[in-house]
Design a protein around this motif. Structure first.
Motif, PDB file in Angstrom:
ATOM      1  N   VAL A  19      23.905  -1.796   6.067  1.00  0.00           N
ATOM      2  CA  VAL A  19      22.534  -1.298   6.071  1.00  0.00           C
ATOM      3  C   VAL A  19      22.080  -1.052   7.506  1.00  0.00           C
ATOM      4  N   ALA A  20      21.503   0.115   7.762  1.00  0.00           N
ATOM      5  CA  ALA A  20      20.944   0.421   9.076  1.00  0.00           C
ATOM      6  C   ALA A  20      19.632  -0.332   9.248  1.00  0.00           C
ATOM      7  N   VAL A  21      19.562  -1.150  10.288  1.00  0.00           N
ATOM      8  CA  VAL A  21      18.380  -1.970  10.542  1.00  0.00           C
ATOM      9  C   VAL A  21      18.012  -1.854  12.015  1.00  0.00           C
ATOM     10  N   ARG A  22      16.985  -1.082  12.301  1.00  0.00           N
ATOM     11  CA  ARG A  22      16.409  -1.018  13.646  1.00  0.00           C
ATOM     12  C   ARG A  22      17.484  -0.713  14.708  1.00  0.00           C
ATOM     13  N   GLY A  23      18.286   0.286  14.450  1.00  0.00           N
ATOM     14  CA  GLY A  23      19.295   0.709  15.405  1.00  0.00           C
ATOM     15  C   GLY A  23      20.600  -0.066  15.350  1.00  0.00           C
ATOM     16  N   LEU A  24      20.693  -1.072  14.493  1.00  0.00           N
ATOM     17  CA  LEU A  24      21.913  -1.857  14.328  1.00  0.00           C
ATOM     18  C   LEU A  24      22.455  -1.651  12.920  1.00  0.00           C
ATOM     19  N   THR A  25      23.676  -2.107  12.705  1.00  0.00           N
ATOM     20  CA  THR A  25      24.250  -2.112  11.359  1.00  0.00           C
ATOM     21  C   THR A  25      24.348  -3.550  10.880  1.00  0.00           C
ATOM     22  N   TYR A  26      23.668  -3.827   9.785  1.00  0.00           N
ATOM     23  CA  TYR A  26      23.685  -5.153   9.180  1.00  0.00           C
ATOM     24  C   TYR A  26      24.697  -5.184   8.039  1.00  0.00           C
ATOM     25  N   THR A  27      25.421  -6.293   7.949  1.00  0.00           N
ATOM     26  CA  THR A  27      26.217  -6.588   6.762  1.00  0.00           C
ATOM     27  C   THR A  27      25.401  -7.495   5.864  1.00  0.00           C
ATOM     28  N   VAL A  28      25.264  -7.103   4.617  1.00  0.00           N
ATOM     29  CA  VAL A  28      24.455  -7.854   3.654  1.00  0.00           C
ATOM     30  C   VAL A  28      25.325  -8.172   2.445  1.00  0.00           C
ATOM     31  N   ARG A  29      25.408  -9.453   2.135  1.00  0.00           N
ATOM     32  CA  ARG A  29      26.229  -9.919   1.002  1.00  0.00           C
ATOM     33  C   ARG A  29      25.332 -10.058  -0.220  1.00  0.00           C
ATOM     34  N   ARG A  30      25.841  -9.575  -1.366  1.00  0.00           N
ATOM     35  CA  ARG A  30      25.060  -9.659  -2.604  1.00  0.00           C
ATOM     36  C   ARG A  30      25.903 -10.254  -3.724  1.00  0.00           C
ATOM     37  N   TRP A  31      25.280 -11.125  -4.467  1.00  0.00           N
ATOM     38  CA  TRP A  31      25.862 -11.703  -5.674  1.00  0.00           C
ATOM     39  C   TRP A  31      24.955 -11.377  -6.865  1.00  0.00           C
ATOM     40  N   GLY A  32      25.531 -11.273  -8.037  1.00  0.00           N
ATOM     41  CA  GLY A  32      24.735 -11.201  -9.257  1.00  0.00           C
ATOM     42  C   GLY A  32      24.342  -9.798  -9.669  1.00  0.00           C
ATOM     43  N   PRO A  33      23.747  -9.683 -10.885  1.00  0.00           N
ATOM     44  CA  PRO A  33      23.368  -8.375 -11.424  1.00  0.00           C
ATOM     45  C   PRO A  33      22.244  -7.726 -10.625  1.00  0.00           C
ATOM     46  N   ALA A  34      22.316  -6.406 -10.505  1.00  0.00           N
ATOM     47  CA  ALA A  34      21.312  -5.675  -9.736  1.00  0.00           C
ATOM     48  C   ALA A  34      19.940  -5.704 -10.398  1.00  0.00           C
ATOM     49  N   ASP A  35      19.882  -5.985 -11.713  1.00  0.00           N
ATOM     50  CA  ASP A  35      18.595  -5.992 -12.401  1.00  0.00           C
ATOM     51  C   ASP A  35      18.021  -7.403 -12.564  1.00  0.00           C
ATOM     52  N   ALA A  36      18.668  -8.402 -11.975  1.00  0.00           N
ATOM     53  CA  ALA A  36      18.167  -9.781 -12.059  1.00  0.00           C
ATOM     54  C   ALA A  36      17.096 -10.023 -11.001  1.00  0.00           C
ATOM     55  N   PRO A  37      16.287 -11.068 -11.152  1.00  0.00           N
ATOM     56  CA  PRO A  37      15.294 -11.396 -10.120  1.00  0.00           C
ATOM     57  C   PRO A  37      15.964 -11.620  -8.775  1.00  0.00           C
ATOM     58  N   ASP A  87      12.959 -10.465  17.211  1.00  0.00           N
ATOM     59  CA  ASP A  87      13.701  -9.402  16.536  1.00  0.00           C
ATOM     60  C   ASP A  87      14.075  -9.804  15.115  1.00  0.00           C
ATOM     61  N   TYR A  88      14.272 -11.087  14.861  1.00  0.00           N
ATOM     62  CA  TYR A  88      14.655 -11.505  13.521  1.00  0.00           C
ATOM     63  C   TYR A  88      13.513 -11.290  12.522  1.00  0.00           C
ATOM     64  N   TYR A  89      12.262 -11.435  12.960  1.00  0.00           N
ATOM     65  CA  TYR A  89      11.135 -11.151  12.058  1.00  0.00           C
ATOM     66  C   TYR A  89      11.125  -9.673  11.685  1.00  0.00           C
ATOM     67  N   ALA A  90      11.325  -8.821  12.682  1.00  0.00           N
ATOM     68  CA  ALA A  90      11.319  -7.378  12.416  1.00  0.00           C
ATOM     69  C   ALA A  90      12.533  -6.960  11.595  1.00  0.00           C
ATOM     70  N   ASP A  91      13.688  -7.575  11.859  1.00  0.00           N
ATOM     71  CA  ASP A  91      14.873  -7.275  11.053  1.00  0.00           C
ATOM     72  C   ASP A  91      14.647  -7.668   9.593  1.00  0.00           C
ATOM     73  N   LEU A  92      14.051  -8.842   9.375  1.00  0.00           N
ATOM     74  CA  LEU A  92      13.777  -9.278   8.008  1.00  0.00           C
ATOM     75  C   LEU A  92      12.826  -8.307   7.319  1.00  0.00           C
ATOM     76  N   GLU A  93      11.804  -7.867   8.024  1.00  0.00           N
ATOM     77  CA  GLU A  93      10.863  -6.923   7.420  1.00  0.00           C
ATOM     78  C   GLU A  93      11.575  -5.631   7.010  1.00  0.00           C
TER      79      GLU A  93
END
Length: 301
Positions: A19-37, A87-93
């Motif tokens: 994911v492109a995040v504020r000029g950087l590339t973030y790796t984001v790990r996901r588990w579980g169904p896309a339609d779950a909470p 920067d971590y607050y802005a990245d989270l947003e």
């Protein structure tokens, strides 16, 4: 489980997003169904998203778990120079805008991740519906940490690039992890060595974290500023302390200060995880998963 050779662990599969995040590339790990909470899991300092695998395995209901590697950790972009905490607050947003553009979210943070989540929940109270902070309630800086001291220390560190220790192979790294944390069994240590480590020079293994995180901030940590943000939090807040973790160690002789910090939150409850150190997500993932689901199921759809 045997304490000898690693054994197979039940593991829920994860996928990785870039994911492109504020000029950087973030790796984001996901588990579980896309339609779950959705639940966002935010890792701590010198760590990365696989740290939550054991907790995810222990969750009993379906969740879409979203866990980024912070900038400079794991598979996200490493800067190769000093990091600035705001920067971590802005990245989270930016990450929340990508994955959950509308409505309140569920934030769970461990250690540094809890530091980010707690302040962010005060800065954007309308965006956070549930806040869980794992073994973190602010720092207690040493008395000598004044501005000239911090700035001089930071300036001195710029002269040479910092380095992290390396290990002969994954097995050696796993042994080191168990030496640091005797509660970590062989199977979990092997998993962590292979998923939070990376190949270093000369076929050795190192923690997958930019060494520049080892350089102290040039700014003095001021708890009053952090507490001012916590007072703006409106979400129900769960404090999950480890019986032998950092919060209990730091405030063992200062119950009044512990209570003063807890009192910042409008709606707070405290749960202590037994027989766990600071990395309670490794030591007692079943306990952690149970208390998180009990808390987060309020309003889950």
């Amino acid at each position: 489980m045997s304490d000898g050779a690693p054994e197979a662990l039940p593991r829920k599969p994860s996928s990785l997003d870039r994911v492109a995040v504020r000029g950087l590339t973030y790796t984001v790990r996901r588990w579980g169904p896309a339609d779950a909470p959705q639940v966002f899991l935010l890792h701590g300092w010198m760590d990365s998203s696989p740290t939550f695998q054991f907790v995810v395995d222990a969750l009993r209901r379906d969740w879409q778990v979203i866990a980024p590697d912070w900038r400079g950790f794991g598979g996200s972009t490493w800067l190769g120079h000093s990091y600035w905490f705001p920067d971590y607050y802005a990245d989270l947003e930016a990450l929340l805008a990508h994955y959950a553009p509308e409505g309140p979210v569920r934030l769970v943070g461990h250690s540094m991740g809890a530091a980010v989540a707690g302040v962010y929940a005060g800065l954007r109270p309308e965006r956070v519906g549930w806040l869980a902070m794992l073994d973190f309630l602010g720092l207690k800086p040493p008395p000598e940490a004044d501005s000239p001291f911090q700035l001089r220390k930071w300036l001195d560190a710029q002269a040479a690039a910092p380095r992290l220790p390396t290990h002969a192979d994954h097995a050696a790294f796993a042994r080191r992890l168990r030496m640091v944390n005797p509660r970590l069994n062989a199977a979990r240590a092997d998993f962590l060595a292979r998923h939070v480590g990376r190949a270093a020079a000369d076929d050795r293994v190192e923690m997958a974290c930019d060494p520049w995180h080892k350089v102290s901030s040039p700014f003095v940590y001021r708890i009053e500023d952090v507490m001012a943000c916590w007072r703006q939090v409106r979400a129900p807040t769960l404090m999950v302390f480890a019986e032998r973790g950092y919060v209990n160690e730091r405030f063992a002789d200062d119950a009044d200060e512990l209570q003063r910090r807890l009192d910042c939150f409008a709606d707070v409850r405290v749960v202590t995880i037994s027989d766990a150190g600071h990395n309670l997500q490794h030591d007692q993932p079943e306990q952690v998963a149970a208390v998180l689901e009990d808390f987060l199921c309020g309003g889950a759809s």
